[in-house]
Design an enzyme around this catalytic site. Sequence first.
Site, short mmCIF file in Angstrom:
data_model
loop_
_atom_site.label_atom_id
_atom_site.label_comp_id
_atom_site.label_asym_id
_atom_site.label_seq_id
_atom_site.Cartn_x
_atom_site.Cartn_y
_atom_site.Cartn_z
N ASP A 27 -3.26 -5.32 3.78
CA ASP A 27 -2.90 -6.36 4.75
C ASP A 27 -3.79 -6.22 5.99
OD1 ASP A 27 -1.65 -4.52 6.74
OD2 ASP A 27 -0.27 -4.14 5.08
N HIS A 80 -8.77 0.32 0.13
CA HIS A 80 -8.35 -0.38 -1.08
C HIS A 80 -8.60 -1.88 -0.99
CE1 HIS A 80 -5.45 3.17 -2.17
NE2 HIS A 80 -6.72 3.47 -2.30
N CYS A 90 -20.69 -20.05 -9.77
CA CYS A 90 -20.94 -19.71 -11.17
C CYS A 90 -19.68 -20.07 -11.96
CB CYS A 90 -21.30 -18.22 -11.30
SG CYS A 90 -19.87 -17.11 -11.28
N1 APR Z 1 7.28 5.14 8.32
C1 APR Z 1 6.46 6.05 7.76
N2 APR Z 1 6.44 6.30 6.43
C2 APR Z 1 7.27 5.60 5.65
C3 APR Z 1 8.16 4.63 6.16
C4 APR Z 1 8.14 4.40 7.58
N3 APR Z 1 8.95 3.51 8.16
N4 APR Z 1 8.83 4.10 5.11
C5 APR Z 1 8.40 4.70 4.00
N5 APR Z 1 7.46 5.63 4.32
C6 APR Z 1 6.70 6.50 3.43
C7 APR Z 1 7.39 6.93 2.17
O1 APR Z 1 8.21 8.08 2.41
C8 APR Z 1 6.21 7.25 1.26
O2 APR Z 1 5.81 8.60 1.39
O3 APR Z 1 5.57 5.78 3.00
C9 APR Z 1 5.09 6.36 1.80
C10 APR Z 1 4.65 5.25 0.87
O4 APR Z 1 4.09 5.85 -0.27
P1 APR Z 1 3.38 4.98 -1.39
O5 APR Z 1 4.23 3.81 -1.72
O6 APR Z 1 2.96 5.93 -2.45
O7 APR Z 1 2.12 4.38 -0.62
P2 APR Z 1 0.66 4.95 -0.44
O8 APR Z 1 0.66 6.41 -0.24
O9 APR Z 1 0.02 4.06 0.59
O10 APR Z 1 0.04 4.64 -1.84
C11 APR Z 1 -1.31 4.44 -1.97
O11 APR Z 1 -0.78 3.16 -3.98
O12 APR Z 1 1.01 1.72 -3.80
C12 APR Z 1 -0.33 1.83 -4.18
O13 APR Z 1 -2.37 0.65 -3.88
C13 APR Z 1 -1.15 0.98 -3.26
O14 APR Z 1 -2.54 1.53 -1.40
C14 APR Z 1 -1.39 1.90 -2.11
C15 APR Z 1 -1.60 3.23 -2.82
#
Ligand code: APR
Length: 241
Positions: free
Chosen positions: A89, A104, A145
């Site tokens: 985003d 990403h 294309c």
């Molecule tokens: N503040 C901080 N952290 C939070 C909050 C919040 N309000 N709410 C949730 N989290 C944490 C969760 O505890 C979790 O550890 O955010 C994390 C989200 O983890 P993932 O869903 O695994 O996301 P991410 O680590 O960004 O994953 C990487 O995987 O989902 C795919 O392509 C997508 O870019 C993403 C990649």
Amino acid sequence: MRIGVLTGAGMSAESGVPTFRDALTGLWARHDPAELATEAAFRRDPALVWGWYRWRAAQVRRALPHRGHTGLAALAATHEVRVVTQNVDDLHERAGSIDVVHLHGSLFSSRCSDCGRRAVPEPLAAALADADEAARLPPPACSHCPGTIRPGVVWFGEALPTAAWDAALDVVATAELLVVVGTSGLVHPAAALPSLARRAGLPVIEINPQPGAIAEVASESWRCTAGAGIARLLERLDAGG
Ligand code: APR
């Protein structure tokens, strides 16, 4: 101070953008996001995958940056702040952050799946005026294309854009502090950045309400949300700590 910030889905979750791991509700509840975000899925059913990204783009357009996003942008007035995000985003940019690396890719940089040229105007931004969030939507045709336009994101199984990865390595190599916000530390290679930072001797502050893989490498873990954690970071840096 030179501050590197690595953000993940938790950062945007606090603005109401669901993470892949959240159970999706409504129209898309029966689909597994991890299976929609692949090149194979797009080849198999382009209208299903494009429709899903159009819906996600609409969710992002409706979301607003929270105090954590604006806090990081404000921090750049007094510190050198470079953000590396796994999020597709534009919430960091809308909050005013200038130096943002998108590991990403971006929901708003669609390109041809054959010739690679950017779609102009951006179809996922333009489609948002249309309130119809029909599940399926055929992707536009490339205007250069016979190819089909695909979202400008990195799908599971795809390599990260080289320039973005090199920029992320540079952030870790040059920062004096790495702050890791809202990432589970499960998705590589982004998940390797905190360990690289620690090995280079940087302090790593983790901000996440839940413990996860990052806790093993972090020098400090703050068990709070992104908004609260970044507010605490600002207080600490203002106090010169
Ligand atoms: N503040 C901080 N952290 C939070 C909050 C919040 N309000 N709410 C949730 N989290 C944490 C969760 O505890 C979790 O550890 O955010 C994390 C989200 O983890 P993932 O869903 O695994 O996301 P991410 O680590 O960004 O994953 C990487 O995987 O989902 C795919 O392509 C997508 O870019 C993403 C990649």
